[in-house]
Design an enzyme around this catalytic site. Structure first.
Site, PDB file in Angstrom:
ATOM      1  N   CYS A  47      -4.195   0.798  -2.183  1.00  0.00           N
ATOM      2  CA  CYS A  47      -3.962  -0.469  -1.489  1.00  0.00           C
ATOM      3  C   CYS A  47      -2.823  -1.275  -2.118  1.00  0.00           C
ATOM      4  O   CYS A  47      -2.367  -0.989  -3.237  1.00  0.00           O
ATOM      5  CB  CYS A  47      -5.235  -1.316  -1.527  1.00  0.00           C
ATOM      6  SG  CYS A  47      -6.579  -0.705  -0.503  1.00  0.00           S
ATOM      7  N   GLU A  89      -3.049  -4.355  -3.221  1.00  0.00           N
ATOM      8  CA  GLU A  89      -3.489  -5.198  -4.338  1.00  0.00           C
ATOM      9  C   GLU A  89      -3.309  -4.514  -5.698  1.00  0.00           C
ATOM     10  O   GLU A  89      -2.788  -5.135  -6.636  1.00  0.00           O
ATOM     11  CB  GLU A  89      -4.954  -5.625  -4.130  1.00  0.00           C
ATOM     12  CG  GLU A  89      -5.163  -6.556  -2.941  1.00  0.00           C
ATOM     13  CD  GLU A  89      -5.471  -5.806  -1.636  1.00  0.00           C
ATOM     14  OE1 GLU A  89      -4.987  -4.676  -1.454  1.00  0.00           O
ATOM     15  OE2 GLU A  89      -6.194  -6.365  -0.801  1.00  0.00           O
ATOM     16  N   CYS A 103     -10.812  -3.359  -3.936  1.00  0.00           N
ATOM     17  CA  CYS A 103      -9.806  -4.348  -4.376  1.00  0.00           C
ATOM     18  C   CYS A 103     -10.474  -5.632  -4.836  1.00  0.00           C
ATOM     19  O   CYS A 103      -9.982  -6.300  -5.742  1.00  0.00           O
ATOM     20  CB  CYS A 103      -8.815  -4.633  -3.249  1.00  0.00           C
ATOM     21  SG  CYS A 103      -7.675  -3.255  -2.991  1.00  0.00           S
ATOM     22  N   ASN A 139       0.840  -1.197   0.000  1.00  0.00           N
ATOM     23  CA  ASN A 139       0.000   0.000   0.000  1.00  0.00           C
ATOM     24  C   ASN A 139       0.880   1.255   0.000  1.00  0.00           C
ATOM     25  O   ASN A 139       1.980   1.263   0.556  1.00  0.00           O
ATOM     26  CB  ASN A 139      -0.998   0.002   1.166  1.00  0.00           C
ATOM     27  CG  ASN A 139      -0.376  -0.202   2.533  1.00  0.00           C
ATOM     28  OD1 ASN A 139       0.657  -0.833   2.659  1.00  0.00           O
ATOM     29  ND2 ASN A 139      -0.999   0.334   3.560  1.00  0.00           N
ATOM     30  N   ILE A 140       0.370   2.297  -0.654  1.00  0.00           N
ATOM     31  CA  ILE A 140       1.111   3.552  -0.818  1.00  0.00           C
ATOM     32  C   ILE A 140       0.167   4.688  -0.471  1.00  0.00           C
ATOM     33  O   ILE A 140      -0.746   5.015  -1.245  1.00  0.00           O
ATOM     34  CB  ILE A 140       1.645   3.697  -2.262  1.00  0.00           C
ATOM     35  CG1 ILE A 140       2.512   2.475  -2.638  1.00  0.00           C
ATOM     36  CG2 ILE A 140       2.441   4.990  -2.403  1.00  0.00           C
ATOM     37  CD1 ILE A 140       2.987   2.451  -4.085  1.00  0.00           C
ATOM     38  N   GLU A 141       0.363   5.269   0.702  1.00  0.00           N
ATOM     39  CA  GLU A 141      -0.555   6.307   1.180  1.00  0.00           C
ATOM     40  C   GLU A 141      -0.102   7.694   0.721  1.00  0.00           C
ATOM     41  O   GLU A 141       0.971   7.856   0.127  1.00  0.00           O
ATOM     42  CB  GLU A 141      -0.666   6.210   2.702  1.00  0.00           C
ATOM     43  CG  GLU A 141      -1.259   4.860   3.115  1.00  0.00           C
ATOM     44  CD  GLU A 141      -1.482   4.719   4.607  1.00  0.00           C
ATOM     45  OE1 GLU A 141      -0.965   5.526   5.404  1.00  0.00           O
ATOM     46  OE2 GLU A 141      -2.201   3.760   4.981  1.00  0.00           O
TER      47      GLU A 141
HETATM   48  N1  THU Z   1      -5.229  -1.672   2.638  1.00  0.00           N
HETATM   49  C1  THU Z   1      -4.682  -2.461   1.651  1.00  0.00           C
HETATM   50  O1  THU Z   1      -3.552  -2.217   1.214  1.00  0.00           O
HETATM   51  N2  THU Z   1      -5.412  -3.487   1.166  1.00  0.00           N
HETATM   52  C2  THU Z   1      -6.655  -3.820   1.606  1.00  0.00           C
HETATM   53  O2  THU Z   1      -7.310  -4.660   1.006  1.00  0.00           O
HETATM   54  C3  THU Z   1      -7.177  -3.203   2.833  1.00  0.00           C
HETATM   55  C4  THU Z   1      -6.550  -1.900   3.186  1.00  0.00           C
HETATM   56  C5  THU Z   1      -4.453  -0.523   3.108  1.00  0.00           C
HETATM   57  C6  THU Z   1      -5.002   0.809   2.652  1.00  0.00           C
HETATM   58  C7  THU Z   1      -4.454   1.745   3.707  1.00  0.00           C
HETATM   59  O3  THU Z   1      -3.167   2.182   3.296  1.00  0.00           O
HETATM   60  C8  THU Z   1      -4.322   0.877   4.937  1.00  0.00           C
HETATM   61  O4  THU Z   1      -4.469  -0.466   4.517  1.00  0.00           O
HETATM   62  C9  THU Z   1      -5.347   1.167   6.003  1.00  0.00           C
HETATM   63  O5  THU Z   1      -6.617   1.169   5.482  1.00  0.00           O
END
Ligand code: THU
Length: 130
Positions: free
Chosen positions: A52, A54, A88, A41-43
């Site tokens: 996310c 995925e 996702c 994941n990359i915020e």
């Molecule tokens: N997140 C994912 O990477 N995949 C998911 O299916 C659920 C949520 C990440 C998004 C965000 O960066 C962090 O989890 C918290 O929601």
């Protein structure tokens, strides 16, 4: 589901850029070629612009020229089982099949297992529209 897919997802989670949620996720997907594509994941400071793990893994698969998903692993060192979020699930359906296996894993290994049909019943597709 082989351990190498879980390992790839766990390794990808180490690269997660998640300074806001501190929730580090790794995803690994495998298609018919057997190659594993991983992502994290990359915020973003503008929160909705983050994404996310995925779709990061899916983008690596697409750039490599593959378009089918046979297996998925989502990994998080979380208290609760990390299942793919709603968006996702739709993204995975685009490239998977109803019987594509999705597992959730953590440091102790596999935590849960579903098919894509279980995760997203009655999924929207454009199959048959042409
Ligand atoms: N997140 C994912 O990477 N995949 C998911 O299916 C659920 C949520 C990440 C998004 C965000 O960066 C962090 O989890 C918290 O929601």
């Amino acid at each position: 589901m082989s351990d190498d897919l879980i390992e790839a997802a766990a390794t990808a989670a180490l690269k997660a850029y998640a300074p806001y949620s501190k929730y580090h996720v790794g995803a690994a997907i495998r298609g018919p070629s057997g190659v594993i594509y991983a992502g994290c994941n990359i915020e973003n400071a503008a929160y909705p612009q983050g994404w996310c793990a995925e779709p990061t893994a899916i983008s690596h698969m697409i750039v490599a020229g593959e378009t089918r998903i046979d297996e998925v692993c989502v990994w998080a060192d979380s208290v609760n089982i990390c299942s793919p979020c709603g968006g996702c699930r739709q993204k995975l359906v685009e490239f998977g099949r109803p019987d594509t296996v999705v597992i959730s894993a953590g440091p102790e290994g596999e935590r849960a297992r579903w098919t894509l049909a279980q995760l997203l019943p009655e999924a929207f597709t454009l199959e048959g529209e042409e």
